[in-house]
Design an enzyme around this catalytic site. Structure first.
Site, PDB file in Angstrom:
ATOM      1  CG  ASP A 129      -3.747   4.916  11.151  1.00  0.00           C
ATOM      2  OD1 ASP A 129      -4.553   4.260  11.953  1.00  0.00           O
ATOM      3  OD2 ASP A 129      -3.132   4.670  10.158  1.00  0.00           O
ATOM      4  CG  ASP A 169      -7.781  -4.208   5.722  1.00  0.00           C
ATOM      5  OD1 ASP A 169      -8.567  -3.327   5.500  1.00  0.00           O
ATOM      6  OD2 ASP A 169      -6.327  -4.082   5.642  1.00  0.00           O
TER       7      ASP A 169
END
Lengths: 251, 156
Positions: free
Chosen positions: A130, A11
């Site tokens: 997700d 990330d």
């Protein structure tokens, strides 16, 4: 034999890798290029970079980072975070990514997948999903980093996305993510059985056994690893060694 | 192939290859080296190597073939593969496979449902189905070997 893949995920915020200590709390984990080179040297099969900076200004920093990684690391690189158009896809590919992950924008406008696939090829387009379990059964798709619910069913959405042009599915279990107590095997298996493209499992790895389970019982072709590696709990070499001993084809 | 013809590169590539200088085709680049191909409709390839390109047959497996697969030597040692151990892994991403007619043109093969060519060679014309530029150290070694072939650029 085709090997199962391990894909560390980094990330990135303003050019630095960040890791979540607890939800919402981010700690600087160092220079993205250095970390990418380290994971490559340690046996990563691919690398994934997610731009979690919200702003347009930071886009240039992320592209520059991808270019610097691509100059030094010669394994497939996936990049994503805020991709909204086919031009965004093109920008990332030209900067050095081999594949681009798309999430929220595809739910909002599924034709984006066909547009991007037509221009750049399905092999470049990874649909990130997700999903969280519904009490009545099945899994609901969430967008905006897992914060906004949709009325899409994860398995149906994955199937539809592939017919539109997605070349791979990156599947994250919201329930399991960050808890390091195993992937959602049922979710992974349901999607893997439904689509004819590779499925990359994400969310929940707490041990090498979890990874073995998702690649076997879960039917995944690859496993995305974040917290497990970033916190130094387990190394890629250890995971690959355990996979070998479990007779899983490994590079 | 139609893109090669439209851009005018077809003639340039054929001319270059006919001159005997080393040529390396990667992935789709390898497939166009052959005579006939069915990707995107039936279309003759560059015809530098007799053989066929067709969709992979891999029942029960996902198509495209994506990921790292092991590459097995099937012919005599080739300068393109110098220093690269047998069964090294390389990165593949494709739905079509190449099948040269002449066994002597198969340098290495891989298996995914069926066995197809991973590395081919005829004279100074070479092809890899996988992406050496994305295959880590093994891939870089192959590219270095290619650049060092006689008739190519100066060694680096």
């Amino acid at each position: 034999m085709l090997a199962k893949r391990l894909i560390p995920c980094l990330d990135v915020k303003a050019g630095r890798v960040v890791k979540g200590v607890s939800f919402g709390n981010l700690v600087d984990a160092g220079d993205a290029v250095g970390l990418a080179m380290r994971y490559d040297a340690e046996g990563a099969d691919e690398l994934a970079f997610l731009d979690i900076t919200a702003s347009i200004e930071a886009r240039g920093t992320f592209l520059d980072l991808l270019t610097r990684v691509a100059e030094r690391v010669f394994i497939p690189l996936a990049a994503g975070g805020g991709v909204r158009s086919a031009s965004d896809v093109g920008r990332l590919l030209r900067a050095g990514a081999d594949k681009v992950t798309i999430n929220t924008a595809a739910v909002t406008r599924p034709e984006l997948l066909s547009e991007a696939a037509e221009q750049y090829g399905s092999q470049c387009i990874v649909l990130a999903i997700d999903a969280a379990r519904l009490s009545g059964g099945g899994w609901r798709v969430y967008t905006h980093g897992g914060s906004r619910k949709t009325d899409f069913d994860a398995v149906e959405w994955a199937t539809r996305a592939v017919s539109l042009g997605a070349g791979e599915i990156l599947l994250t279990s919201i329930d399991a993510d960050g808890r390091q107590s195993g992937y959602d095997l049922e979710l992974t298996r349901s999607v893997a059985n439904a689509v004819g493209v590779p499925v990359i499992a994400s969310g929940g790895a707490g041990s090498p056994q979890d990874i073995i389970d998702v690649l076997t019982a879960g039917g995944a072709d690859a496993a995305l690893l974040a917290s497990l590696l970033h916190f130094g709990k387990v190394s890629l070499a250890e995971v690959k060694d355990r996979m070998r001993r479990a007779a899983i084809p490994v590079r | 192939m139609s893109a090669l013809r439209r851009s005018g590169l077809y003639g340039a590539v054929r001319g270059y290859a006919d001159g005997g200088r080393p040529l390396l085709g990667i992935c789709l680049g390898m497939q166009v080296l052959l005579e006939t191909g069915t990707e995107g409709g039936s279309e003759p390839g560059l015809g530098l190597l007799p053989g066929e390109v067709r969709r992979l047959v891999a029942p029960g497996r996902k198509i495209p073939h994506v990921g790292w697969n092991s590459v097995l030597y099937v012919g005599p040692p080739s300068p393109l593969m110098a220093g690269i151990p047998d069964r090294s892994h390389f990165y593949f991403v494709h739905s079509y496979g190449a099948f040269p007619d002449d066994p002597a043109h198969w340098i290495a093969a891989t298996e995914y449902g069926e066995r197809f060519a991973a590395v081919i060679g005829r004279g100074a014309v070479w092809g890899t189905q996988f992406h050496p530029e994305k295959s880590g150290a093994a891939g870089l070694a192959l590219l270095r070997n290619f650049l060092r072939l006689e008739g190519g650029p100066a060694p680096c």
